[in-house]
Design a protein around this motif. Structure first.
Motif, PDB file in Angstrom:
ATOM      1  N   VAL A  24       1.116  -0.874   0.055  1.00 37.77           N
ATOM      2  CA  VAL A  24      -0.101  -0.105  -0.012  1.00 37.77           C
ATOM      3  C   VAL A  24       1.145   0.901   0.046  1.00 37.77           C
ATOM      4  CG1 VAL A  24      -1.660  -1.134   1.536  1.00 37.77           C
ATOM      5  CG2 VAL A  24       0.004  -0.013   2.685  1.00 37.77           C
ATOM      6  N   PRO A  25       0.608   2.450  -0.227  1.00 38.55           N
ATOM      7  CA  PRO A  25       1.067   3.377  -0.585  1.00 38.55           C
ATOM      8  C   PRO A  25       2.229   3.992   0.790  1.00 38.55           C
ATOM      9  CG  PRO A  25      -1.023   3.891  -1.487  1.00 38.55           C
ATOM     10  CD  PRO A  25      -1.197   3.046  -1.168  1.00 38.55           C
ATOM     11  N   GLY A  26       2.852   3.663   0.799  1.00 39.60           N
ATOM     12  CA  GLY A  26       4.773   4.148   2.290  1.00 39.60           C
ATOM     13  C   GLY A  26       4.420   3.369   2.999  1.00 39.60           C
ATOM     14  N   ASP A  27       4.073   1.405   2.795  1.00 38.56           N
ATOM     15  CA  ASP A  27       4.176   0.769   3.662  1.00 38.56           C
ATOM     16  C   ASP A  27       3.790  -0.612   3.096  1.00 38.56           C
ATOM     17  OD1 ASP A  27       4.151  -0.160   5.890  1.00 38.56           O
ATOM     18  OD2 ASP A  27       2.441   0.413   6.996  1.00 38.56           O
ATOM     19  N   SER A  28       3.932  -1.620   3.539  1.00 36.38           N
ATOM     20  CA  SER A  28       3.710  -3.193   2.968  1.00 36.38           C
ATOM     21  C   SER A  28       3.278  -4.112   3.879  1.00 36.38           C
ATOM     22  CB  SER A  28       4.851  -3.754   2.032  1.00 36.38           C
ATOM     23  OG  SER A  28       5.956  -3.980   2.866  1.00 36.38           O
ATOM     24  N   PHE A  29       2.590  -4.989   4.053  1.00 35.24           N
ATOM     25  CA  PHE A  29       2.091  -6.036   5.241  1.00 35.24           C
ATOM     26  C   PHE A  29       2.734  -6.953   4.836  1.00 35.24           C
ATOM     27  CE2 PHE A  29      -0.984  -2.535   5.230  1.00 35.24           C
ATOM     28  CZ  PHE A  29      -0.804  -2.277   6.656  1.00 35.24           C
ATOM     29  N   VAL A  30       2.958  -8.387   5.416  1.00 44.44           N
ATOM     30  CA  VAL A  30       3.322  -9.288   5.404  1.00 44.44           C
ATOM     31  C   VAL A  30       3.069 -10.547   5.823  1.00 44.44           C
ATOM     32  CG1 VAL A  30       5.488 -10.665   4.983  1.00 44.44           C
ATOM     33  CG2 VAL A  30       5.804  -8.966   5.075  1.00 44.44           C
TER      34      VAL A  30
ATOM     35  N   LYS B 114      -7.802  -2.436   7.791  1.00 43.24           N
ATOM     36  CA  LYS B 114      -9.092  -2.044   8.937  1.00 43.24           C
ATOM     37  C   LYS B 114      -8.482  -0.948   9.777  1.00 43.24           C
ATOM     38  CE  LYS B 114     -12.506  -5.522   8.906  1.00 43.24           C
ATOM     39  NZ  LYS B 114     -13.330  -5.977   9.463  1.00 43.24           N
ATOM     40  N   LYS B 115      -7.010  -1.411  10.557  1.00 39.16           N
ATOM     41  CA  LYS B 115      -6.264  -1.035  11.015  1.00 39.16           C
ATOM     42  C   LYS B 115      -5.625   0.514  10.852  1.00 39.16           C
ATOM     43  CE  LYS B 115      -3.486  -2.008  14.756  1.00 39.16           C
ATOM     44  NZ  LYS B 115      -2.714  -3.278  16.519  1.00 39.16           N
ATOM     45  N   ARG B 116      -5.305   0.444   9.455  1.00 45.68           N
ATOM     46  CA  ARG B 116      -4.168   1.458   8.677  1.00 45.68           C
ATOM     47  C   ARG B 116      -5.307   2.186   8.376  1.00 45.68           C
ATOM     48  NH1 ARG B 116       0.482   2.469   6.455  1.00 45.68           N
ATOM     49  NH2 ARG B 116      -0.116   3.715   4.642  1.00 45.68           N
ATOM     50  N   LYS B 117      -6.678   1.870   7.948  1.00 47.10           N
ATOM     51  CA  LYS B 117      -7.445   2.674   7.256  1.00 47.10           C
ATOM     52  C   LYS B 117      -8.474   3.959   8.641  1.00 47.10           C
ATOM     53  CE  LYS B 117     -11.138   2.421   4.542  1.00 47.10           C
ATOM     54  NZ  LYS B 117     -12.057   2.305   3.408  1.00 47.10           N
ATOM     55  N   GLU B 118      -8.140   2.974   9.735  1.00 47.13           N
ATOM     56  CA  GLU B 118      -8.508   3.906  10.956  1.00 47.13           C
ATOM     57  C   GLU B 118      -7.928   4.922  11.408  1.00 47.13           C
ATOM     58  OE1 GLU B 118     -11.720   4.000  12.260  1.00 47.13           O
ATOM     59  OE2 GLU B 118     -12.203   2.848  10.758  1.00 47.13           O
ATOM     60  N   LYS B 119      -6.277   4.240  11.238  1.00 48.39           N
ATOM     61  CA  LYS B 119      -5.597   6.015  11.407  1.00 48.39           C
ATOM     62  C   LYS B 119      -5.295   6.286  10.347  1.00 48.39           C
ATOM     63  CE  LYS B 119      -1.727   3.125  13.248  1.00 48.39           C
ATOM     64  NZ  LYS B 119      -0.480   2.644  13.653  1.00 48.39           N
ATOM     65  N   LEU B 120      -5.905   6.044   9.384  1.00 44.14           N
ATOM     66  CA  LEU B 120      -4.816   7.483   8.581  1.00 44.14           C
ATOM     67  C   LEU B 120      -6.865   8.477   8.832  1.00 44.14           C
ATOM     68  CD1 LEU B 120      -4.193   5.732   5.238  1.00 44.14           C
ATOM     69  CD2 LEU B 120      -2.545   7.152   6.159  1.00 44.14           C
ATOM     70  N   ARG B 121      -7.819   7.200   9.339  1.00 43.68           N
ATOM     71  CA  ARG B 121      -8.801   8.445   9.079  1.00 43.68           C
ATOM     72  C   ARG B 121      -8.694   9.166   9.978  1.00 43.68           C
ATOM     73  NH1 ARG B 121     -13.422   4.624   8.922  1.00 43.68           N
ATOM     74  NH2 ARG B 121     -12.947   4.905   6.638  1.00 43.68           N
ATOM     75  N   SER B 122      -7.538   8.366  11.468  1.00 43.03           N
ATOM     76  CA  SER B 122      -7.811   9.844  12.493  1.00 43.03           C
ATOM     77  C   SER B 122      -7.020  10.964  12.520  1.00 43.03           C
ATOM     78  CB  SER B 122      -7.466   9.394  13.879  1.00 43.03           C
ATOM     79  OG  SER B 122      -5.855   9.000  13.768  1.00 43.03           O
ATOM     80  N   TYR B 123      -6.897  11.027  11.254  1.00 42.63           N
ATOM     81  CA  TYR B 123      -5.345  12.081  10.848  1.00 42.63           C
ATOM     82  C   TYR B 123      -6.081  13.523  10.390  1.00 42.63           C
ATOM     83  CZ  TYR B 123      -1.505   9.300  12.375  1.00 42.63           C
ATOM     84  OH  TYR B 123      -0.063   8.729  12.967  1.00 42.63           O
ATOM     85  N   LEU B 124      -7.102  13.041   9.585  1.00 42.76           N
ATOM     86  CA  LEU B 124      -8.057  13.695   9.143  1.00 42.76           C
ATOM     87  C   LEU B 124      -8.933  14.240   9.378  1.00 42.76           C
ATOM     88  CD1 LEU B 124      -8.661  11.903   5.748  1.00 42.76           C
ATOM     89  CD2 LEU B 124      -6.931  13.146   5.915  1.00 42.76           C
TER      90      LEU B 124
ATOM     91  N   ALA C   1      -6.417 -17.901   6.426  1.00 39.16           N
ATOM     92  CA  ALA C   1      -5.979 -17.132   8.010  1.00 39.16           C
ATOM     93  C   ALA C   1      -5.058 -15.979   7.590  1.00 39.16           C
ATOM     94  CB  ALA C   1      -5.595 -18.545   8.303  1.00 39.16           C
ATOM     95  N   ALA C   2      -4.264 -16.464   5.476  1.00 41.18           N
ATOM     96  CA  ALA C   2      -3.727 -14.739   5.852  1.00 41.18           C
ATOM     97  C   ALA C   2      -4.899 -13.583   5.731  1.00 41.18           C
ATOM     98  CB  ALA C   2      -2.994 -15.266   4.572  1.00 41.18           C
ATOM     99  N   VAL C   3      -5.747 -13.972   4.866  1.00 36.88           N
ATOM    100  CA  VAL C   3      -6.797 -13.278   4.354  1.00 36.88           C
ATOM    101  C   VAL C   3      -7.220 -11.908   5.492  1.00 36.88           C
ATOM    102  CG1 VAL C   3      -8.778 -12.543   3.029  1.00 36.88           C
ATOM    103  CG2 VAL C   3      -7.094 -14.151   1.885  1.00 36.88           C
ATOM    104  N   SER C   4      -7.212 -13.292   6.127  1.00 34.14           N
ATOM    105  CA  SER C   4      -8.530 -12.876   7.377  1.00 34.14           C
ATOM    106  C   SER C   4      -7.840 -11.616   8.405  1.00 34.14           C
ATOM    107  CB  SER C   4      -9.160 -13.327   8.372  1.00 34.14           C
ATOM    108  OG  SER C   4      -8.179 -14.470   9.139  1.00 34.14           O
ATOM    109  N   SER C   5      -5.715 -11.681   8.306  1.00 38.53           N
ATOM    110  CA  SER C   5      -5.729 -11.343   9.100  1.00 38.53           C
ATOM    111  C   SER C   5      -4.683 -10.125   8.777  1.00 38.53           C
ATOM    112  CB  SER C   5      -3.545 -11.930   9.619  1.00 38.53           C
ATOM    113  OG  SER C   5      -2.969 -11.159   9.499  1.00 38.53           O
TER     114      SER C   5
END
Length: 100
Positions: free
Chosen positions: A60-66, A90-100, A80-84
């Motif tokens: 994703v822009p600025g990061d990657s998840f493994v 979701k956590k990243r989206k909430e974090k970005l939303r809190s900055y707006l 299992a991997a997709v649910s993780s």
């Protein structure tokens, strides 16, 4: 989303590749700015039943998840991997939303 799938030391059948593509496409529902995703399928040479390794890297822009999962089947590892990854996105989206 384009999913690059690589199977190490074996040939993955089209049914498995379609299953992985379908599951990974669901990640777009949680975070729409996914650039690319790479999936690695490996089979360990052990006597254990859980010898299949599913590893996914989502950029994703600025990061990657493994995420790396060891399971009895690749389908189980995919779920299992997709649910993780869903939780992480979701956590990243909430974090970005809190900055707006």
């Amino acid at each position: 989303m384009k999913v690059n799938t690589q199977s190490v030391n074996f040939n993955a059948d089209q049914k498995l590749l379609d299953f992985i593509q379908k599951r990974m496409d669901k990640l777009d529902l949680y975070y729409d700015k996914v650039i690319k995703s790479d999936v690695f399928l490996k089979v360990e040479n052990t006597s254990d039943k859980e010898n299949k390794i599913f590893e996914a890297r989502v950029s994703v822009p600025g990061d990657s998840f493994v995420v790396k999962k060891v399971c009895k089947s690749f389908e189980e590892g995919t779920d299992a991997a997709v649910s993780s990854l869903e939780r992480q996105l979701k956590k990243r989206k909430e974090k970005l939303r809190s900055y707006l």
